[in-house]
Write a protein that holds these residues in place. Structure first.
Motif, PDB file in Angstrom:
ATOM      1  N   ALA A   1       0.821  -1.220   0.000  1.00 20.17           N
ATOM      2  CA  ALA A   1       0.000   0.000   0.000  1.00 20.17           C
ATOM      3  C   ALA A   1       0.853   1.267   0.000  1.00 20.17           C
ATOM      4  CB  ALA A   1      -0.930   0.006   1.210  1.00 20.17           C
ATOM      5  N   ASP A   2       2.143   1.139   0.313  1.00 16.89           N
ATOM      6  CA  ASP A   2       3.031   2.303   0.422  1.00 16.89           C
ATOM      7  C   ASP A   2       3.870   2.527  -0.833  1.00 16.89           C
ATOM      8  OD1 ASP A   2       2.235   2.695   3.166  1.00 16.89           O
ATOM      9  OD2 ASP A   2       3.510   0.987   3.672  1.00 16.89           O
TER      10      ASP A   2
ATOM     11  N   TRP B   1       6.842   8.152   2.524  1.00 19.60           N
ATOM     12  CA  TRP B   1       6.601   7.159   3.576  1.00 19.60           C
ATOM     13  C   TRP B   1       7.879   6.944   4.385  1.00 19.60           C
ATOM     14  CZ3 TRP B   1       8.652   2.320   4.694  1.00 19.60           C
ATOM     15  CH2 TRP B   1       7.968   1.576   5.662  1.00 19.60           C
ATOM     16  N   VAL B   2       9.001   6.836   3.689  1.00 27.14           N
ATOM     17  CA  VAL B   2      10.293   6.654   4.367  1.00 27.14           C
ATOM     18  C   VAL B   2      10.579   7.873   5.247  1.00 27.14           C
ATOM     19  CG1 VAL B   2      12.784   6.363   4.052  1.00 27.14           C
ATOM     20  CG2 VAL B   2      11.179   5.158   2.536  1.00 27.14           C
ATOM     21  N   MET B   3      10.355   9.052   4.700  1.00 25.17           N
ATOM     22  CA  MET B   3      10.592  10.285   5.450  1.00 25.17           C
ATOM     23  C   MET B   3       9.697  10.343   6.697  1.00 25.17           C
ATOM     24  SD  MET B   3      10.518  14.076   3.869  1.00 25.17           S
ATOM     25  CE  MET B   3      11.054  15.490   4.771  1.00 25.17           C
ATOM     26  N   SER B   4       8.473   9.898   6.573  1.00 28.98           N
ATOM     27  CA  SER B   4       7.549   9.862   7.701  1.00 28.98           C
ATOM     28  C   SER B   4       8.068   8.940   8.803  1.00 28.98           C
ATOM     29  CB  SER B   4       6.178   9.391   7.219  1.00 28.98           C
ATOM     30  OG  SER B   4       5.328   9.136   8.306  1.00 28.98           O
ATOM     31  N   GLN B   5       8.587   7.780   8.432  1.00 31.05           N
ATOM     32  CA  GLN B   5       9.134   6.849   9.416  1.00 31.05           C
ATOM     33  C   GLN B   5      10.345   7.465  10.120  1.00 31.05           C
ATOM     34  OE1 GLN B   5       7.301   4.089  10.114  1.00 31.05           O
ATOM     35  NE2 GLN B   5       5.989   4.998   8.551  1.00 31.05           N
ATOM     36  N   MET B   6      11.164   8.184   9.350  1.00 34.46           N
ATOM     37  CA  MET B   6      12.331   8.858   9.926  1.00 34.46           C
ATOM     38  C   MET B   6      11.892   9.947  10.904  1.00 34.46           C
ATOM     39  SD  MET B   6      14.714   9.028   6.532  1.00 34.46           S
ATOM     40  CE  MET B   6      16.140   9.797   7.327  1.00 34.46           C
ATOM     41  N   ASP B   7      10.844  10.685  10.555  1.00 33.99           N
ATOM     42  CA  ASP B   7      10.333  11.743  11.427  1.00 33.99           C
ATOM     43  C   ASP B   7       9.804  11.161  12.732  1.00 33.99           C
ATOM     44  OD1 ASP B   7       9.666  14.341  12.220  1.00 33.99           O
ATOM     45  OD2 ASP B   7       7.731  14.287  11.185  1.00 33.99           O
ATOM     46  N   ILE B   8       9.112  10.039  12.642  1.00 28.79           N
ATOM     47  CA  ILE B   8       8.607   9.377  13.850  1.00 28.79           C
ATOM     48  C   ILE B   8       9.772   8.972  14.747  1.00 28.79           C
ATOM     49  CG2 ILE B   8       7.462   7.292  14.716  1.00 28.79           C
ATOM     50  CD1 ILE B   8       5.664   7.478  12.146  1.00 28.79           C
ATOM     51  N   ALA B   9      10.796   8.346  14.162  1.00 31.10           N
ATOM     52  CA  ALA B   9      11.955   7.911  14.943  1.00 31.10           C
ATOM     53  C   ALA B   9      12.680   9.103  15.563  1.00 31.10           C
ATOM     54  CB  ALA B   9      12.906   7.103  14.060  1.00 31.10           C
ATOM     55  N   GLY B  10      12.857  10.163  14.781  1.00 26.02           N
ATOM     56  CA  GLY B  10      13.519  11.353  15.298  1.00 26.02           C
ATOM     57  C   GLY B  10      12.745  11.974  16.440  1.00 26.02           C
ATOM     58  N   ALA B  11      11.427  11.991  16.321  1.00 27.82           N
ATOM     59  CA  ALA B  11      10.589  12.543  17.391  1.00 27.82           C
ATOM     60  C   ALA B  11      10.699  11.699  18.659  1.00 27.82           C
ATOM     61  CB  ALA B  11       9.136  12.649  16.935  1.00 27.82           C
TER      62      ALA B  11
ATOM     63  N   VAL C   1      19.479   3.366   2.911  1.00 28.71           N
ATOM     64  CA  VAL C   1      18.592   3.909   1.890  1.00 28.71           C
ATOM     65  C   VAL C   1      18.451   5.422   1.952  1.00 28.71           C
ATOM     66  CG1 VAL C   1      17.325   1.768   1.510  1.00 28.71           C
ATOM     67  CG2 VAL C   1      16.533   3.347   3.268  1.00 28.71           C
ATOM     68  N   THR C   2      18.613   6.005   3.126  1.00 23.63           N
ATOM     69  CA  THR C   2      18.539   7.462   3.235  1.00 23.63           C
ATOM     70  C   THR C   2      19.099   7.927   4.569  1.00 23.63           C
ATOM     71  OG1 THR C   2      17.091   9.396   2.983  1.00 23.63           O
ATOM     72  CG2 THR C   2      16.179   7.510   4.133  1.00 23.63           C
TER      73      THR C   2
END
Length: 129
Positions: A22-23, A34-44, A108-109
């Protein structure tokens, strides 16, 4: 794709998640957003743990996409608190994909995210030592 400079991830493993169909974008790769969103969650998560309170994202600096994430990859996001200011926290974030659910890891990023600590009223709050 460019060669990965480091062989091992830097920082603490903060989240792991599975890339699902779905992503994907029309090419079949996982959306960069989607990858950036996961990174933002982890950073937060890292910023909340350091500030002992609520934070919001205020900037994303130097984000580089190195390789695509594929459906079925396990995305592992690593964080390092780089700087703590009066009210802001800068977190270095790396995302690595475990291909085919095996031990093969591919960076990957990476990027740098900046968060600001807030109080209950939503105003900037100083971060304690």
């Amino acid at each position: 794709m460019t060669a990965v400079a480091s062989i091992e991830p830097s920082g603490a493993l903060t989240i792991r998640t599975l890339a699902m169909p779905a992503d994907t974008n029309p090419a079949g790769d996982i959306f960069g957003g989607w990858v950036m969103s996961q990174m933002d969650i982890a950073g937060a998560i890292a910023a909340v743990e350091r500030s002992h309170g609520r934070v919001v994202t205020v900037a994303v600096e130097g984000m580089t996409f190195i390789a695509p994430v594929k459906v079925g990859d396990i995305l592992c996001v690593y964080t390092t608190v780089e700087r703590v200011g009066n009210t802001s926290i800068t977190v270095a974030i790396e995302a690595w994909a475990r291909r085919n659910r095996l031990d093969e890891r591919v960076k990957v990023t990476d990027g740098r995210f900046v968060y600001v600590s807030l109080d209950e009223a939503g105003k900037k709050r100083p971060i304690g030592g």
